[in-house]
Scaffold this motif. Sequence first.
Motif, short mmCIF file in Angstrom:
data_model
loop_
_atom_site.label_atom_id
_atom_site.label_comp_id
_atom_site.label_asym_id
_atom_site.label_seq_id
_atom_site.Cartn_x
_atom_site.Cartn_y
_atom_site.Cartn_z
N LYS A 186 -157.58 -70.80 -27.20
CA LYS A 186 -156.88 -70.57 -28.41
C LYS A 186 -157.23 -68.95 -29.11
N ALA A 187 -158.58 -68.65 -28.78
CA ALA A 187 -158.89 -67.22 -29.10
C ALA A 187 -158.21 -66.35 -28.55
N ALA A 188 -157.94 -66.39 -27.16
CA ALA A 188 -157.29 -65.38 -26.75
C ALA A 188 -155.73 -65.34 -27.06
N ILE A 189 -155.23 -66.49 -27.28
CA ILE A 189 -153.70 -66.32 -27.82
C ILE A 189 -153.87 -65.71 -29.28
N ASP A 190 -154.88 -66.19 -30.09
CA ASP A 190 -154.63 -65.70 -31.61
C ASP A 190 -154.99 -64.17 -31.47
N HIS A 247 -156.49 -78.85 -15.59
CA HIS A 247 -157.06 -78.95 -17.09
C HIS A 247 -155.99 -79.39 -18.02
N SER A 248 -155.85 -80.86 -18.30
CA SER A 248 -154.72 -81.37 -18.87
C SER A 248 -154.80 -81.01 -20.36
N ALA A 249 -156.00 -80.89 -21.14
CA ALA A 249 -156.03 -80.68 -22.39
C ALA A 249 -155.55 -79.21 -22.66
N ILE A 250 -155.87 -78.26 -21.85
CA ILE A 250 -155.37 -77.17 -21.76
C ILE A 250 -153.75 -76.86 -21.88
N ALA A 251 -153.22 -77.62 -20.75
CA ALA A 251 -152.04 -77.81 -20.29
C ALA A 251 -151.25 -78.15 -21.34
N LYS A 252 -151.35 -79.38 -21.84
CA LYS A 252 -150.77 -79.87 -23.09
C LYS A 252 -150.72 -78.99 -24.28
N PHE A 253 -152.04 -78.42 -24.69
CA PHE A 253 -151.82 -77.50 -25.81
C PHE A 253 -150.93 -76.17 -25.23
N LEU A 254 -150.91 -75.63 -24.31
CA LEU A 254 -149.98 -74.62 -24.15
C LEU A 254 -148.61 -74.99 -23.94
N TYR A 255 -148.30 -76.10 -23.55
CA TYR A 255 -147.18 -76.67 -23.33
C TYR A 255 -146.24 -77.02 -24.77
N ARG A 291 -146.83 -75.56 -27.43
CA ARG A 291 -146.51 -74.13 -28.43
C ARG A 291 -145.13 -73.71 -28.23
N PRO A 292 -144.61 -72.98 -29.37
CA PRO A 292 -143.10 -72.81 -28.97
C PRO A 292 -142.72 -71.57 -27.98
N LEU A 349 -148.19 -65.71 -23.08
CA LEU A 349 -148.08 -66.85 -22.33
C LEU A 349 -147.23 -66.72 -21.18
N THR A 350 -146.30 -65.65 -21.29
CA THR A 350 -145.40 -65.55 -20.07
C THR A 350 -145.87 -64.69 -18.89
#
Length: 334
Positions: free
Chosen positions: A33-37, A61-69, A71-72, A42-43
């Motif tokens: 999340k910090a890196a995205i902020d 890493h399912s929690a990270i994958a679901k979080f990234l998925y 995102r718009p 993401l591409t």
Amino acid sequence: MAIIGSAWGAEAMNVTDAQLFAAVRAGNVERVKAAIDAGANLTAENKDGVTALELAINLGHSAIAKFLYDRPDAPDPFRADRRRRQADPFDPANPVSDIFQASAPPPFTPSILTDTPIVNAPPPPPAVEEEKLSAPPADDTQDRASRQSRPPLKGTDLTIGRDLRLGAVRDLPADPNADKPADCIFKQHARIAFCVESVSWPAALSGKMTVSSVLYRGIKAIVRYDGGTASHIQTLFPSDSFDALVRHYTTAYGPPTDAWERSLRLLEQPAKRSRVRAWLSENGRGETTELRVLEFDDTRGGFADLKHGAVVIGANDDREIFPLLSPFDLMLMD
């Protein structure tokens, strides 16, 4: 903007993108999340052409994958599979194939299991067999007769665990709009179902079969049903249980029909060799079933999984599990 090289020296990316990939590798959601902020893209792709989302899926890493998925600005998690296959409308793994196959089942072509006649030659001396296993094969799809070690079994019922076998029937809804069991994913207008089912192993093995993977957790298997009939089965195991599983099946069915090694493509690592043992069984109708034990699972169409091996049972056709089913499909079930 600062640019840094990758650990493998094959690409350069900006600092925030590199931080994103490092956070995914570490399995740290907060760092992701910090890196995205901070502006990570993401591409962006690493040297293997893998995005952060695809990396999270590959690493489990399912929690990270679901979080990234969610995102718009998330990339398509199935992009890698799609760009690897040609736009064949009759390919059952192609999303548009539903349109072309509404009234007919997908065409299946013979696999390498039955393309080549099996030679019922006596087993070679141990020294010759050892030399064959240590020499890298030209390709895993080479002529099976060239590495045949024993004749196929006759009429033997090959199973995963005590009772998962091809041909088993499960009452599944054929109507795409009907309520569906929570342990199954349906494809091709509900003609095909992939169900995650429990597996019962003998007591001596059950403690060696528990996994926590991107596909499922526990002692389970993925069963493909075509029209309600099991046509392909796959289960994972911790890769260090490979020898125990081979001993189990050798006790049940005798020495492997085939034994060889293959070279695996790994994520951000050099290639690695993997042992494979297989048992083939023929019935009286000329149909062949194969049970294959893979030291490392590389059945998903992407990078091999060094933490897990796989036991796979299939018949003499192309009705496999991946890539028609994606690991991400299973992650969304969780």
